[in-house]
Design a protein around this motif. Structure first.
Motif, mmCIF file in Angstrom:
data_model
loop_
_atom_site.group_PDB
_atom_site.id
_atom_site.type_symbol
_atom_site.label_atom_id
_atom_site.label_comp_id
_atom_site.label_asym_id
_atom_site.label_seq_id
_atom_site.Cartn_x
_atom_site.Cartn_y
_atom_site.Cartn_z
ATOM 1 N N GLU A 11 0.842 -1.208 0.000
ATOM 2 C CA GLU A 11 0.000 0.000 0.000
ATOM 3 C C GLU A 11 0.867 1.244 0.000
ATOM 4 N N ARG A 12 2.008 1.198 0.706
ATOM 5 C CA ARG A 12 2.832 2.402 0.872
ATOM 6 C C ARG A 12 3.815 2.542 -0.275
ATOM 7 N N GLU A 13 4.037 3.790 -0.714
ATOM 8 C CA GLU A 13 5.080 4.152 -1.684
ATOM 9 C C GLU A 13 5.579 3.004 -2.568
ATOM 10 N N ILE A 67 17.405 -8.112 9.819
ATOM 11 C CA ILE A 67 16.583 -6.998 10.289
ATOM 12 C C ILE A 67 16.440 -5.884 9.259
ATOM 13 N N ASN A 68 15.186 -5.536 8.998
ATOM 14 C CA ASN A 68 14.881 -4.293 8.294
ATOM 15 C C ASN A 68 14.267 -3.392 9.363
ATOM 16 N N ALA A 69 15.099 -2.573 9.957
ATOM 17 C CA ALA A 69 14.633 -1.729 11.071
ATOM 18 C C ALA A 69 13.834 -0.532 10.568
ATOM 19 N N ALA A 70 13.684 -0.421 9.236
ATOM 20 C CA ALA A 70 12.903 0.659 8.616
ATOM 21 C C ALA A 70 13.365 2.017 9.168
ATOM 22 N N ALA A 71 12.440 2.895 9.527
ATOM 23 C CA ALA A 71 12.830 4.254 9.937
ATOM 24 C C ALA A 71 13.718 4.255 11.181
ATOM 25 N N PHE A 72 13.579 3.228 12.043
ATOM 26 C CA PHE A 72 14.420 3.184 13.248
ATOM 27 C C PHE A 72 15.903 2.986 12.922
ATOM 28 N N THR A 73 16.183 2.514 11.705
ATOM 29 C CA THR A 73 17.579 2.377 11.260
ATOM 30 C C THR A 73 18.333 3.695 11.447
ATOM 31 N N HIS A 74 17.602 4.775 11.203
ATOM 32 C CA HIS A 74 18.248 6.087 11.146
ATOM 33 C C HIS A 74 18.202 6.832 12.472
ATOM 34 N N THR A 75 17.514 6.248 13.452
ATOM 35 C CA THR A 75 17.285 7.007 14.696
ATOM 36 C C THR A 75 17.579 6.245 15.990
ATOM 37 N N LEU A 93 18.926 -5.148 6.305
ATOM 38 C CA LEU A 93 18.223 -5.220 5.035
ATOM 39 C C LEU A 93 17.385 -3.970 4.796
ATOM 40 N N HIS A 94 17.423 -3.488 3.562
ATOM 41 C CA HIS A 94 16.497 -2.421 3.149
ATOM 42 C C HIS A 94 15.991 -2.747 1.754
ATOM 43 N N ILE A 95 14.731 -2.545 1.543
ATOM 44 C CA ILE A 95 14.132 -2.809 0.235
ATOM 45 C C ILE A 95 14.640 -1.779 -0.770
ATOM 46 N N SER A 96 14.655 -0.529 -0.341
ATOM 47 C CA SER A 96 15.102 0.552 -1.235
ATOM 48 C C SER A 96 16.597 0.807 -1.031
ATOM 49 N N ASN A 97 17.175 1.572 -1.957
ATOM 50 C CA ASN A 97 18.570 1.980 -1.811
ATOM 51 C C ASN A 97 18.598 3.258 -0.976
ATOM 52 N N PHE A 104 18.640 12.140 5.317
ATOM 53 C CA PHE A 104 18.440 11.534 6.646
ATOM 54 C C PHE A 104 18.381 10.011 6.600
ATOM 55 N N ARG A 105 18.112 9.457 5.408
ATOM 56 C CA ARG A 105 18.078 7.988 5.287
ATOM 57 C C ARG A 105 19.459 7.416 4.982
ATOM 58 N N GLN A 106 20.393 8.283 4.651
ATOM 59 C CA GLN A 106 21.697 7.798 4.217
ATOM 60 C C GLN A 106 22.590 7.439 5.396
HETATM 61 C C1 DQA Z 1 13.485 0.985 4.489
HETATM 62 C C2 DQA Z 1 14.149 2.338 4.276
HETATM 63 C C3 DQA Z 1 13.864 3.284 5.443
HETATM 64 O O1 DQA Z 1 14.494 4.536 5.244
HETATM 65 C C4 DQA Z 1 12.374 3.515 5.574
HETATM 66 O O2 DQA Z 1 12.106 4.313 6.703
HETATM 67 C C5 DQA Z 1 11.584 2.263 5.589
HETATM 68 C C6 DQA Z 1 11.995 1.131 4.760
HETATM 69 C C7 DQA Z 1 13.636 0.051 3.270
HETATM 70 O O3 DQA Z 1 13.345 -1.124 3.414
HETATM 71 O O4 DQA Z 1 13.995 0.507 2.176
HETATM 72 O O5 DQA Z 1 10.527 2.190 6.222
HETATM 73 O O6 DQA Z 1 14.110 0.345 5.584
#
Ligand code: DQA
Length: 139
Positions: A11-13, A67-75, A93-97, A104-106
């Motif tokens: 659903e998201r992006e 682990i895909n920590a998603a946004a917590f990866t950065h914080t 792991l991250h789905i996107s680059n 802030f995601r880098q």
């Molecule tokens: C993510 C990348 C993160 O920056 C973002 O907050 C996510 C997903 C990824 O899988 O690409 O939620 O971890």
């Protein structure tokens, strides 16, 4: 271990994360793990402290963490510290680059303490991570 908002995959992006749903991703990972003879627990939480608890519980229960920590990866220093206590293989792991996206995601707070990482390869990254984990555990 999947972090915040990954339950909304599909659903998201979609331009960043593709069209696969969280349930389908879970099914694919369970299928691949079964094929390779690995027992996995596929989890997700939107709550930082719950992820810390999952990591702590993994110390006794599991030989490795993907682990895909998603946004917590950065914080999250708390997630970093918990992972640092887990002395066995960890794959980030991250789905996107994340290095092609906003500044802030880098920055990942966990990259320097994990065994290795996969990013930018879409949902396939999960399957690749499972294969890589199996190889790490064989060593
Ligand atoms: C993510 C990348 C993160 O920056 C973002 O907050 C996510 C997903 C990824 O899988 O690409 O939620 O971890």
């Amino acid at each position: 271990i999947n972090g915040p908002n990954l339950n909304l995959l599909g659903e998201r992006e979609q331009s960043q994360y593709g069209s696969i749903t969280f349930d389908k991703l879970k099914e694919n990972c369970q299928k691949k793990s079964q094929e390779l003879g690995l027992d996995i627990e596929f989890t997700q939480s939107n709550i930082e402290g719950e992820i810390v608890n999952l990591i702590q519980d993994s110390i006794k229960k599991f030989d490795g963490i993907i682990i895909n920590a998603a946004a917590f990866t950065h914080t999250s220093v708390a997630i970093r510290d918990a992972l640092d206590i887990f002395k066995k293989p960890i794959i980030e792991l991250h789905i996107s680059n994340i290095y092609k996206r906003e500044e802030f995601r880098q920055k990942s707070l966990i990259s320097d303490i994990v065994t290795g990482g996969i990013f930018g390869l879409g949902a396939d990254g999960y399957i690749l991570a499972i294969i890589a984990m199996q190889n790490l555990l064989k060593k």
